[in-house]
Design an enzyme around this catalytic site. Structure first.
Site, PDB file in Angstrom:
ATOM      1  N   GLU A 224       0.824  -1.211   0.000  1.00 47.12           N
ATOM      2  CA  GLU A 224       0.000   0.000   0.000  1.00 47.12           C
ATOM      3  C   GLU A 224       0.854   1.254   0.000  1.00 47.12           C
ATOM      4  OE1 GLU A 224      -3.387   2.079   2.918  1.00 47.12           O
ATOM      5  OE2 GLU A 224      -2.089   0.489   3.688  1.00 47.12           O
TER       6      GLU A 224
ATOM      7  N   ASP B 280      -5.747   2.607  -1.282  1.00 47.93           N
ATOM      8  CA  ASP B 280      -6.433   3.317  -0.214  1.00 47.93           C
ATOM      9  C   ASP B 280      -6.855   4.684  -0.745  1.00 47.93           C
ATOM     10  OD1 ASP B 280      -6.787   5.117   2.115  1.00 47.93           O
ATOM     11  OD2 ASP B 280      -6.186   3.347   3.273  1.00 47.93           O
TER      12      ASP B 280
ATOM     13  N   GLN C 278      -9.492   0.407   0.201  1.00 47.13           N
ATOM     14  CA  GLN C 278      -9.900   0.941   1.494  1.00 47.13           C
ATOM     15  C   GLN C 278     -10.382   2.370   1.316  1.00 47.13           C
ATOM     16  OE1 GLN C 278      -6.342   0.273   3.856  1.00 47.13           O
ATOM     17  NE2 GLN C 278      -7.128  -1.663   4.648  1.00 47.13           N
TER      18      GLN C 278
ATOM     19  N   GLU D 170     -11.842   1.836   6.519  1.00 49.63           N
ATOM     20  CA  GLU D 170     -10.729   2.137   7.415  1.00 49.63           C
ATOM     21  C   GLU D 170     -10.734   3.637   7.697  1.00 49.63           C
ATOM     22  OE1 GLU D 170      -6.441   0.170   7.630  1.00 49.63           O
ATOM     23  OE2 GLU D 170      -6.396   1.998   6.413  1.00 49.63           O
TER      24      GLU D 170
END
Length: 259
Positions: free
Chosen positions: A143, A178, A204, A240
């Site tokens: 990530e 993300d 996410q 998240e």
């Protein structure tokens, strides 16, 4: 609408960690993820997930001493042995939890180490982890994280991550996209998601600014979640984010968007 996974590190902090599995299930989640299960025995975590009827979708390899500033160690050539020890521990947990994917944090750049050495250490570590996970049929995720929240983090944006994944050359290593971090780093979310879709193994979400729930900031999540459906993303979307006013109070966005 995508299927959502509750991050038990961020959500349901109103109750202890092992009770968050049941809390997530009562709120309608069928999958959960978290940063670290290592404070509890794997059998305890597996029992909590099983009793709640939720899938453990993702967790991280050990990241080192978080309180002292560690954020993983894959890029640090001096910590290759520690990375492998953490990998073995994570695989043991994954086996008990039946978790199909693990995330390896890249780490903060150690001072004085040249960039080529950091890159080589990261590539070697990810290849080792990919090989170990492949023998068990599991996937590895990496990530990018924005440098404002995590100064000095080795892996930042999508282009860097995909170039490094090309160098690793392992079919079971995927990009964890993300949305919060990538809005902070590069923007152009919809086009990047579509372009990188074949390489993305997990998504996410959180809004910007504040890292709160969708609908509290500048990201058009109604559009973006429909866009994920439109381009054919079939994976989970991990929630998240930090609830602005309590977990349950902040779940209205899911009902409004049809989740």
């Amino acid at each position: 609408m995508p299927r959502f996974s509750a991050s038990l590190t961020f959500l349901f902090q109103e109750v202890p960690f092992l009770d968050r599995f049941e809390a997530a299930a009562r709120a309608g989640f069928r999958a959960v993820e978290f940063v670290s299960p290592y404070e509890h025995a794997p059998e305890e975590v597996a029992r909590a997930a099983r009793d709640a009827g939720v899938e453990v979708a993702l967790f991280n390899l050990p990241a080192g001493d978080w309180a002292r500033g560690d954020r993983g160690m894959a890029c640090d050539p001096a910590r290759a042995g520690e990375f492998r020890e953490g990998l073995a521990r994570a695989l043991a947990y994954a086996g008990v939890l039946g978790c199909p994917r693990l995330h390896a944090m890249a780490g903060i750049r150690p001072p004085g180490v040249p960039e080529p050495e950091l890159r080589a250490a990261w590539v070697d570590a990810i290849r080792v982890a990919a090989g170990a996970l492949a023998t068990e049929g599991r996937a590895l995720l990496v990530e990018g994280i924005n440098p404002r929240d995590m100064p000095g983090y080795f892996l930042v944006g999508t282009a860097q991550a995909l170039a490094l994944l090309d160098e690793v050359g392992a079919r079971n290593v995927h990009y964890l996209y993300d949305v919060y971090h990538m809005q902070m780093v590069e923007g152009n979310l919809a086009a990047t998601l579509e372009r990188a879709l074949p390489r993305i193994g997990h998504v996410q979400i959180a809004d910007v600014p504040g890292r709160h729930e969708p609908g509290t900031g500048e990201i058009a999540y109604g559009f973006l979640l429909r866009h994920l459906d439109r381009i054919g993303y079939r994976g989970l979307v991990g929630c998240e984010y930090r609830p602005a006013a309590g977990t349950l109070a902040g779940l209205g966005w899911m009902r409004e968007l049809g989740g």
